[in-house]
Design a protein around this motif. Structure first.
Motif, PDB file in Angstrom:
ATOM      1  N   ALA A 206       0.821  -1.215   0.000  1.00  0.00           N
ATOM      2  CA  ALA A 206       0.000   0.000   0.000  1.00  0.00           C
ATOM      3  C   ALA A 206       0.852   1.260   0.000  1.00  0.00           C
ATOM      4  CB  ALA A 206      -0.923  -0.014   1.213  1.00  0.00           C
ATOM      5  N   ALA A 207       1.999   1.230   0.676  1.00  0.00           N
ATOM      6  CA  ALA A 207       2.847   2.430   0.719  1.00  0.00           C
ATOM      7  C   ALA A 207       3.393   2.762  -0.665  1.00  0.00           C
ATOM      8  CB  ALA A 207       3.995   2.225   1.700  1.00  0.00           C
ATOM      9  N   LEU A 208       3.746   1.741  -1.432  1.00  0.00           N
ATOM     10  CA  LEU A 208       4.315   1.953  -2.759  1.00  0.00           C
ATOM     11  C   LEU A 208       3.249   2.328  -3.785  1.00  0.00           C
ATOM     12  CD1 LEU A 208       6.709   1.811  -4.735  1.00  0.00           C
ATOM     13  CD2 LEU A 208       6.300  -0.652  -4.936  1.00  0.00           C
ATOM     14  N   PHE A 209       2.068   1.732  -3.685  1.00  0.00           N
ATOM     15  CA  PHE A 209       1.040   1.913  -4.706  1.00  0.00           C
ATOM     16  C   PHE A 209      -0.201   2.624  -4.172  1.00  0.00           C
ATOM     17  CE2 PHE A 209       3.169  -2.094  -6.260  1.00  0.00           C
ATOM     18  CZ  PHE A 209       3.795  -1.501  -7.351  1.00  0.00           C
ATOM     19  N   ARG A 210      -0.049   3.432  -3.125  1.00  0.00           N
ATOM     20  CA  ARG A 210      -1.208   4.130  -2.563  1.00  0.00           C
ATOM     21  C   ARG A 210      -1.884   4.978  -3.647  1.00  0.00           C
ATOM     22  NH1 ARG A 210       3.510   6.240  -0.934  1.00  0.00           N
ATOM     23  NH2 ARG A 210       3.890   8.477  -1.192  1.00  0.00           N
ATOM     24  N   PRO A 211      -3.203   5.097  -3.612  1.00  0.00           N
ATOM     25  CA  PRO A 211      -3.928   5.806  -4.674  1.00  0.00           C
ATOM     26  C   PRO A 211      -3.427   7.222  -4.935  1.00  0.00           C
ATOM     27  CG  PRO A 211      -5.462   4.587  -3.313  1.00  0.00           C
ATOM     28  CD  PRO A 211      -4.133   4.474  -2.638  1.00  0.00           C
ATOM     29  N   SER A 212      -3.038   7.946  -3.877  1.00  0.00           N
ATOM     30  CA  SER A 212      -2.642   9.339  -4.058  1.00  0.00           C
ATOM     31  C   SER A 212      -1.332   9.492  -4.833  1.00  0.00           C
ATOM     32  CB  SER A 212      -2.513  10.036  -2.695  1.00  0.00           C
ATOM     33  OG  SER A 212      -1.526   9.401  -1.899  1.00  0.00           O
ATOM     34  N   VAL A 213      -0.484   8.472  -4.828  1.00  0.00           N
ATOM     35  CA  VAL A 213       0.796   8.577  -5.519  1.00  0.00           C
ATOM     36  C   VAL A 213       0.732   7.987  -6.926  1.00  0.00           C
ATOM     37  CG1 VAL A 213       1.925   6.369  -4.911  1.00  0.00           C
ATOM     38  CG2 VAL A 213       3.299   8.464  -5.057  1.00  0.00           C
ATOM     39  N   GLN A 214      -0.333   7.290  -7.242  1.00  0.00           N
ATOM     40  CA  GLN A 214      -0.419   6.623  -8.540  1.00  0.00           C
ATOM     41  C   GLN A 214      -0.361   7.581  -9.733  1.00  0.00           C
ATOM     42  OE1 GLN A 214      -3.329   3.466  -9.001  1.00  0.00           O
ATOM     43  NE2 GLN A 214      -3.051   2.797  -6.884  1.00  0.00           N
ATOM     44  N   PRO A 215      -1.008   8.754  -9.685  1.00  0.00           N
ATOM     45  CA  PRO A 215      -0.875   9.668 -10.829  1.00  0.00           C
ATOM     46  C   PRO A 215       0.578  10.077 -11.095  1.00  0.00           C
ATOM     47  CG  PRO A 215      -2.751  10.303  -9.487  1.00  0.00           C
ATOM     48  CD  PRO A 215      -2.008   9.258  -8.711  1.00  0.00           C
ATOM     49  N   TYR A 216       1.343  10.282 -10.011  1.00  0.00           N
ATOM     50  CA  TYR A 216       2.763  10.610 -10.196  1.00  0.00           C
ATOM     51  C   TYR A 216       3.517   9.428 -10.807  1.00  0.00           C
ATOM     52  CZ  TYR A 216       7.603  11.775  -9.281  1.00  0.00           C
ATOM     53  OH  TYR A 216       8.947  12.014  -9.430  1.00  0.00           O
ATOM     54  N   LEU A 217       3.234   8.225 -10.315  1.00  0.00           N
ATOM     55  CA  LEU A 217       3.899   7.038 -10.859  1.00  0.00           C
ATOM     56  C   LEU A 217       3.580   6.878 -12.351  1.00  0.00           C
ATOM     57  CD1 LEU A 217       3.317   4.460  -7.961  1.00  0.00           C
ATOM     58  CD2 LEU A 217       5.411   5.721  -8.506  1.00  0.00           C
ATOM     59  N   ILE A 218       2.354   7.165 -12.725  1.00  0.00           N
ATOM     60  CA  ILE A 218       1.961   7.058 -14.132  1.00  0.00           C
ATOM     61  C   ILE A 218       2.751   8.049 -14.990  1.00  0.00           C
ATOM     62  CG2 ILE A 218       0.040   7.557 -15.726  1.00  0.00           C
ATOM     63  CD1 ILE A 218      -1.827   6.228 -13.652  1.00  0.00           C
ATOM     64  N   SER A 219       3.069   9.210 -14.429  1.00  0.00           N
ATOM     65  CA  SER A 219       3.841  10.218 -15.180  1.00  0.00           C
ATOM     66  C   SER A 219       5.332   9.896 -15.213  1.00  0.00           C
ATOM     67  CB  SER A 219       3.628  11.606 -14.563  1.00  0.00           C
ATOM     68  OG  SER A 219       4.322  11.744 -13.323  1.00  0.00           O
ATOM     69  N   TRP A 220       5.783   9.043 -14.302  1.00  0.00           N
ATOM     70  CA  TRP A 220       7.212   8.766 -14.133  1.00  0.00           C
ATOM     71  C   TRP A 220       7.653   7.436 -14.744  1.00  0.00           C
ATOM     72  CZ3 TRP A 220       8.991   5.623  -9.539  1.00  0.00           C
ATOM     73  CH2 TRP A 220      10.384   5.557  -9.461  1.00  0.00           C
ATOM     74  N   LEU A 221       6.856   6.398 -14.545  1.00  0.00           N
ATOM     75  CA  LEU A 221       7.268   5.050 -14.943  1.00  0.00           C
ATOM     76  C   LEU A 221       7.570   4.890 -16.432  1.00  0.00           C
ATOM     77  CD1 LEU A 221       4.881   2.937 -12.670  1.00  0.00           C
ATOM     78  CD2 LEU A 221       7.380   2.951 -12.581  1.00  0.00           C
ATOM     79  N   PRO A 222       6.826   5.510 -17.346  1.00  0.00           N
ATOM     80  CA  PRO A 222       7.112   5.278 -18.771  1.00  0.00           C
ATOM     81  C   PRO A 222       8.388   5.955 -19.281  1.00  0.00           C
ATOM     82  CG  PRO A 222       4.846   6.008 -18.427  1.00  0.00           C
ATOM     83  CD  PRO A 222       5.590   6.280 -17.167  1.00  0.00           C
ATOM     84  N   LEU A 223       8.992   6.840 -18.494  1.00  0.00           N
ATOM     85  CA  LEU A 223      10.153   7.586 -18.977  1.00  0.00           C
ATOM     86  C   LEU A 223      11.364   6.665 -19.122  1.00  0.00           C
ATOM     87  CD1 LEU A 223       9.818  10.819 -16.807  1.00  0.00           C
ATOM     88  CD2 LEU A 223       9.091  10.472 -19.181  1.00  0.00           C
ATOM     89  N   ASP A 224      11.988   6.705 -20.284  1.00  0.00           N
ATOM     90  CA  ASP A 224      13.164   5.889 -20.567  1.00  0.00           C
ATOM     91  C   ASP A 224      14.375   6.811 -20.678  1.00  0.00           C
ATOM     92  OD1 ASP A 224      15.235   4.397 -21.740  1.00  0.00           O
ATOM     93  OD2 ASP A 224      13.835   3.104 -22.812  1.00  0.00           O
ATOM     94  N   PRO A 225      15.266   6.798 -19.692  1.00  0.00           N
ATOM     95  CA  PRO A 225      16.401   7.729 -19.705  1.00  0.00           C
ATOM     96  C   PRO A 225      17.255   7.616 -20.968  1.00  0.00           C
ATOM     97  CG  PRO A 225      16.256   6.601 -17.602  1.00  0.00           C
ATOM     98  CD  PRO A 225      15.280   5.936 -18.514  1.00  0.00           C
ATOM     99  N   ALA A 226      17.489   6.396 -21.410  1.00  0.00           N
ATOM    100  CA  ALA A 226      18.329   6.202 -22.597  1.00  0.00           C
ATOM    101  C   ALA A 226      17.681   6.794 -23.834  1.00  0.00           C
ATOM    102  CB  ALA A 226      18.626   4.717 -22.799  1.00  0.00           C
TER     103      ALA A 226
END
Length: 313
Positions: A206-226
């Motif tokens: 729950a701490a990692l995937f709590r609902p309030s942080v999910q929008p941020y994760l959605i904006s961050w996870l797809p980013l590919d640094p390379a």
């Protein structure tokens, strides 16, 4: 004679200036450290979590990495603007509610800070020095280049930055979880990477995937640094320590492969907070709480040499 010597020493010392950058809903704050006759200026972008302008965090980090880097670069004739990012320390009031935070906000702030640093230092542009997650912020800040402030970025210094998408690295960290919890975690990451929220994340996560942080994760996870680096055509320095227990040499190599023109420097025996450290976890982490331990030899010198060489061009 003594008073003259003191006066001359004062004139030669770098000047520290508190900077306030207008923003909504509240201003952002940082410290500009300017040596006499600075040849260039750089913005130091902090890593993840509640990391402040000096590189410290209430989560047990007191290494003072960014302060030490700023002071070392000042000795090399380079000015720096180190910042409290949105929502942290003196910039706390500028942070939105967790549910409203997006990664793009950090990138936009980085561009604004670069423009402010360049103006303050009287330079045409400022370098972005991104450490840890700050490296991804720097890469995102120059993506597209359609914002006029993007032209105020001279180039990128990526220190201990991930070279693979966050989802890949999170899966590596979660691989030790027992099944079926690991499968549930991987499924949640897949949903978030696809831009979909997870209605009922596993209670144990729950701490990692709590609902309030999910929008941020959605904006961050797809980013590919390379991929972001491959699309950037400015000068790039990649610095990575070999005893970093958070980001590996494999990540620096992935970044370097994405940009064959980038300068790659591997620092032997250097950890994530850019200090000389052993590979064993306990000894490595001990350096995180030691502000008196200097940065590893070569770190500041290599960064400064790269900036000076490319600024001259």
């Amino acid at each position: 004679m003594l008073s003259l010597a003191v006066a001359l020493a004062a004139l030669a010392a770098p000047v520290s200036t508190e900077i306030v950058l207008p923003s909504q809903p509240a201003p952002l704050h940082g410290t500009l450290l300017t040596p006499p006759g600075a040849s260039a200026v750089a913005v130091i972008l902090p890593g993840s979590g509640p990391t402040d302008r000096d590189g410290n965090s209430p989560m047990g980090v007191a290494a003072g990495t960014y302060r030490l880097l700023a002071e070392g670069l000042a000795d090399q004739g380079i000015a720096t603007l180190r910042i409290d990012k949105r929502g942290i320390a003196a910039s706390a009031a500028a942070g939105p509610a967790e549910a409203d935070l997006r990664f793009d906000a950090y990138a936009a702030d980085a561009r604004a800070w670069a423009a402010e640093a360049a103006a303050r230092a009287g330079k045409p542009c400022a370098w972005l020095i991104g450490h840890s997650e700050g490296a991804l912020v720097a890469l995102k800040a120059v993506a597209g280049g359609d914002d006029p402030e993007s032209s105020k970025v001279c180039g990128l210094i990526l220190l201990a930055g991930a070279g693979r998408p966050a989802g890949v690295m999170l899966r590596e960290q979660l691989t030790a979880l027992p099944d079926p919890l690991k499968t549930q975690a991987y499924d949640a990451l897949t949903e978030l990477e696809a831009g979909r929220t997870v209605a009922e994340p596993p209670a144990a996560l729950a701490a990692l995937f709590r609902p309030s942080v999910q929008p941020y994760l959605i904006s961050w996870l797809p980013l590919d640094p390379a991929m972001l680096l491959a699309a950037y055509d400015g000068p790039v320095f990649i610095g990575q320590g070999t005893t970093d227990i958070q980001v590996g040499v494999i990540d620096a190599q992935a970044l370097a492969a994405a940009d064959p023109d980038a300068t790659l420097k591997l620092w032997d025996g250097v950890n994530h907070v850019l200090k000389t450290a052993p590979a064993d976890r306990a000894g490595n982490l001990a350096t995180y709480a030691d502000p008196d331990l200097p940065l590893a030899p070569g770190v500041t010198q290599d960064v400064a040499a790269f900036i000076r060489t490319n600024a001259a061009r």
